[in-house]
Write a protein that holds these residues in place. Structure first.
Motif, PDB file in Angstrom:
ATOM      1  N   LEU A  44       0.826  -1.201   0.000  1.00 57.61           N
ATOM      2  CA  LEU A  44       0.000   0.000   0.000  1.00 57.61           C
ATOM      3  C   LEU A  44       0.862   1.253   0.000  1.00 57.61           C
ATOM      4  CD1 LEU A  44      -2.794   1.239   0.067  1.00 57.61           C
ATOM      5  CD2 LEU A  44      -2.813   0.963   2.552  1.00 57.61           C
ATOM      6  N   LYS A  45       1.931   1.265   0.788  1.00 60.86           N
ATOM      7  CA  LYS A  45       2.819   2.422   0.821  1.00 60.86           C
ATOM      8  C   LYS A  45       3.370   2.725  -0.563  1.00 60.86           C
ATOM      9  CE  LYS A  45       7.145   4.258   2.644  1.00 60.86           C
ATOM     10  NZ  LYS A  45       8.275   4.120   3.603  1.00 60.86           N
ATOM     11  N   ASN A  46       3.739   1.677  -1.297  1.00 60.22           N
ATOM     12  CA  ASN A  46       4.347   1.871  -2.608  1.00 60.22           C
ATOM     13  C   ASN A  46       3.327   2.069  -3.726  1.00 60.22           C
ATOM     14  OD1 ASN A  46       7.465   1.532  -2.590  1.00 60.22           O
ATOM     15  ND2 ASN A  46       6.703   0.061  -1.075  1.00 60.22           N
ATOM     16  N   THR A  47       2.036   2.021  -3.377  1.00 62.11           N
ATOM     17  CA  THR A  47       0.963   2.329  -4.332  1.00 62.11           C
ATOM     18  C   THR A  47       0.468   3.754  -4.152  1.00 62.11           C
ATOM     19  OG1 THR A  47       0.270   0.005  -4.354  1.00 62.11           O
ATOM     20  CG2 THR A  47      -1.316   1.623  -5.151  1.00 62.11           C
ATOM     21  N   LEU A  48       0.253   4.157  -2.912  1.00 65.26           N
ATOM     22  CA  LEU A  48      -0.220   5.511  -2.641  1.00 65.26           C
ATOM     23  C   LEU A  48       0.809   6.537  -3.114  1.00 65.26           C
ATOM     24  CD1 LEU A  48      -1.648   4.970   0.956  1.00 65.26           C
ATOM     25  CD2 LEU A  48      -2.974   5.326  -1.143  1.00 65.26           C
ATOM     26  N   GLY A  49       0.352   7.475  -3.924  1.00 67.49           N
ATOM     27  CA  GLY A  49       1.253   8.504  -4.423  1.00 67.49           C
ATOM     28  C   GLY A  49       2.122   8.071  -5.583  1.00 67.49           C
ATOM     29  N   LYS A  50       1.842   6.903  -6.163  1.00 70.27           N
ATOM     30  CA  LYS A  50       2.679   6.390  -7.240  1.00 70.27           C
ATOM     31  C   LYS A  50       2.645   7.309  -8.452  1.00 70.27           C
ATOM     32  CE  LYS A  50       5.328   3.244  -9.030  1.00 70.27           C
ATOM     33  NZ  LYS A  50       6.626   2.927  -8.401  1.00 70.27           N
ATOM     34  N   ARG A  51       3.823   7.638  -8.956  1.00 71.66           N
ATOM     35  CA  ARG A  51       3.921   8.394 -10.198  1.00 71.66           C
ATOM     36  C   ARG A  51       3.917   7.414 -11.363  1.00 71.66           C
ATOM     37  NH1 ARG A  51       8.517  12.718 -10.407  1.00 71.66           N
ATOM     38  NH2 ARG A  51       7.007  13.683  -8.992  1.00 71.66           N
ATOM     39  N   ILE A  52       3.128   7.701 -12.390  1.00 69.34           N
ATOM     40  CA  ILE A  52       3.032   6.820 -13.546  1.00 69.34           C
ATOM     41  C   ILE A  52       2.974   7.652 -14.817  1.00 69.34           C
ATOM     42  CG2 ILE A  52       0.516   6.632 -13.228  1.00 69.34           C
ATOM     43  CD1 ILE A  52       0.745   3.778 -14.432  1.00 69.34           C
ATOM     44  N   VAL A  53       3.749   7.260 -15.802  1.00 72.67           N
ATOM     45  CA  VAL A  53       3.729   7.909 -17.111  1.00 72.67           C
ATOM     46  C   VAL A  53       2.548   7.359 -17.905  1.00 72.67           C
ATOM     47  CG1 VAL A  53       4.957   8.210 -19.295  1.00 72.67           C
ATOM     48  CG2 VAL A  53       6.222   8.268 -17.127  1.00 72.67           C
ATOM     49  N   ALA A  54       1.706   8.250 -18.426  1.00 69.10           N
ATOM     50  CA  ALA A  54       0.538   7.842 -19.211  1.00 69.10           C
ATOM     51  C   ALA A  54       0.702   8.373 -20.633  1.00 69.10           C
ATOM     52  CB  ALA A  54      -0.748   8.358 -18.583  1.00 69.10           C
ATOM     53  N   ILE A  55       1.171   7.508 -21.527  1.00 71.81           N
ATOM     54  CA  ILE A  55       1.326   7.891 -22.928  1.00 71.81           C
ATOM     55  C   ILE A  55      -0.055   7.990 -23.560  1.00 71.81           C
ATOM     56  CG2 ILE A  55       2.227   7.177 -25.168  1.00 71.81           C
ATOM     57  CD1 ILE A  55       4.487   5.741 -23.662  1.00 71.81           C
TER      58      ILE A  55
END
Length: 462
Positions: free
Chosen positions: A164-175
């Motif tokens: 959960l810690k590594n999911t919350l606030g996750k930055r993701i590139v959306a092409i």
């Protein structure tokens, strides 16, 4: 990028009591002397070292604090840990309440037979959780946050919180931008930002086109990628059934994707409307690059469907394994086919499954892996709903890898649960799957963000 460790602050809540004649002067519990406290401190430190060594996810344990002062407890509760781990030996309620910060996560550990019995083995439920009434009353915790004796019970909860810690606030590139499947999925990008605090970084297709053009003009990069692709095509378990140039071009596209993630400072990417847009630019499909990225520890998805993407990021970090975004079919006779053209090969995190590299099905173009998943393997399957209110999950077992005229990576799985109930309760569209059973971790993590959980494989109550 390495996942962020779960930062744990362990606290031994203990105090010594002095005898008083002709009255009750000591509570329950097996800690009576300073020597008892010292032995318990050493026991806890040894147990935590073993827990860290036995865990496949990263735990950073702060030095053990021993206290019996309510003011110090409240101050420590505001510190910069993720998880407060309270060894509730025999202090009064104010200590536990001070250590429990609703803005953080808390676990309470009590002993029955694993060491000196703890007072709070008796009263954790009636005094700490329920405040001497029938209703739960301690903010931030409930009955699942108390553990008796067993470190394996601590471990799976910590695994869930790490995920959960590594999911919350996750930055993701959306092409091509963020999206959501169907009419019900149109609000998914906003839900991902609010509930899951995701930082969605959009890259438009003109910008991607320039990057692909530049990469393909870089002769040293093209040669490097061609050499990688040629070695890949000779690997054990790989059978090439498409034009090898599609595969070489896919390795170039893979480098472009990695460059985008490096620039954004993340290890997560998704591609929207990839079929008609990327093919003319890259002269291949995104299928194989996304598979390669997942095998390399990234989280990479097609379709930019933010209904299901949070479940993929969560399950990836809970399991420490690649995950498979898939299209489900209609469940029947205790089984269902799941399929897509982007399956990882390294599903168990160590070994590569055999794969045929073929064209993407709908376009009959490019390079896509048809991964044969290991028969008999247990799987976790998650079906998020459009509204992010109640996710469904079940355990499954791989029973076949057919080669139907559908998305290339296709697996028949046996459902551990009632098929009719699955059809009645299915929501959303895309599913997420991984090897192993992580249903309890998923449900525990979801509870922490206020999302319900319907575990279809949970044993029926008599």
């Amino acid at each position: 990028m390495s996942p962020k460790p779960l930062i744990v602050q362990p606290v031994l809540a203990v105090q010594l009591y002095k005898p008083h004649p002709q009255t009750s002067w000591r509570p329950w519990g097996g800690i009576h002397t300073q020597e008892d406290i010292s032995k318990e401190q050493a026991r806890i430190q040894d147990e935590l070292k073993k827990l860290q060594a036995d865990s496949e996810f990263a735990i950073q344990t702060r030095p053990l604090v021993t206290l019996s002062d309510p003011n110090k407890a409240a101050e420590l509760g505001k510190a910069d840990h993720d998880l407060m781990l309270i060894y509730a030996a025999n202090t009064d309620l104010r200590i536990l309440e001070g250590l429990t910060n609703p803005a953080k996560w808390t676990l309470v550990f009590v002993r029955h037979k694993s060491g000196p019995v703890y007072l709070w083995y008796e009263i954790a439920h009636n005094r700490y959780l329920r405040k001497t009434v029938d209703q739960f009353g301690q903010p931030g915790v409930d009955h699942q946050d108390v553990v008796v004796d067993r470190y394996d019970e601590l471990q799976w909860r910590m695994r869930a919180l790490f995920g959960l810690k590594n999911t919350l606030g996750k930055r993701i590139v959306a092409i091509g931008g963020a999206s959501g499947w169907g009419a019900g999925g149109q609000k998914a990008p906003e839900i991902s930002k609010t509930c899951w605090k995701m930082d969605i970084q959009t890259v438009d297709y003109p910008a991607l086109g320039e990057l692909i053009k530049k990469a393909r003009q870089n002769q040293s990069l093209v040669k490097y990628c061609s050499d990688l692709a040629d070695r890949y095509m000779k690997e054990t378990g790989i059978k090439v059934q498409t034009d090898p140039q599609y595969i070489r071009n896919a390795f170039v596209l893979n480098e472009v994707f990695k460059g985008l993630m490096d620039k954004a400072g993340t290890d997560a990417i998704t591609v929207n409307n990839c079929m008609g847009t990327i093919m003319p630019l890259s002269e291949t499909t995104a299928c194989l690059p996304l598979s390669l990225l997942n095998d390399s520890g990234y989280t990479a998805y097609c379709e930019s469907d933010f209904v299901v993407i949070p479940s993929g990021v969560l399950l990836h970090h809970i399991s420490s394994l690649p995950v498979f975004l898939n299209d489900p079919t209609y469940p029947h006779d205790g089984m269902v086919t799941i399929a897509h053209c982007t399956a990882p090969r390294k599903m168990d995190g160590e070994n590569y499954e055999p794969a045929q590299i073929v064209t993407h099905f709908e376009s009959d173009y490019g390079a896509a892996p048809k991964v044969d998943m290991k028969l008999g393997t247990k799987m976790t399957v998650i079906d998020p709903d459009f509204d992010n209110k109640v996710w469904l999950g079940f355990e499954a077992e791989v029973i076949d890898n057919p080669f139907l005229d559908i998305c290339r990576s296709q697996t028949d799985i046996q459902i551990k649960g009632d098929t009719d109930e699955l059809n009645a309760q299915t929501r959303g569209f895309h599913w997420m799957a991984s090897y192993g059973n992580y249903l309890r971790e998923t449900g525990y993590a979801l509870k922490k963000v206020g999302v319900g959980w319907n575990n279809l494989s949970r044993p029926s109550k008599a």
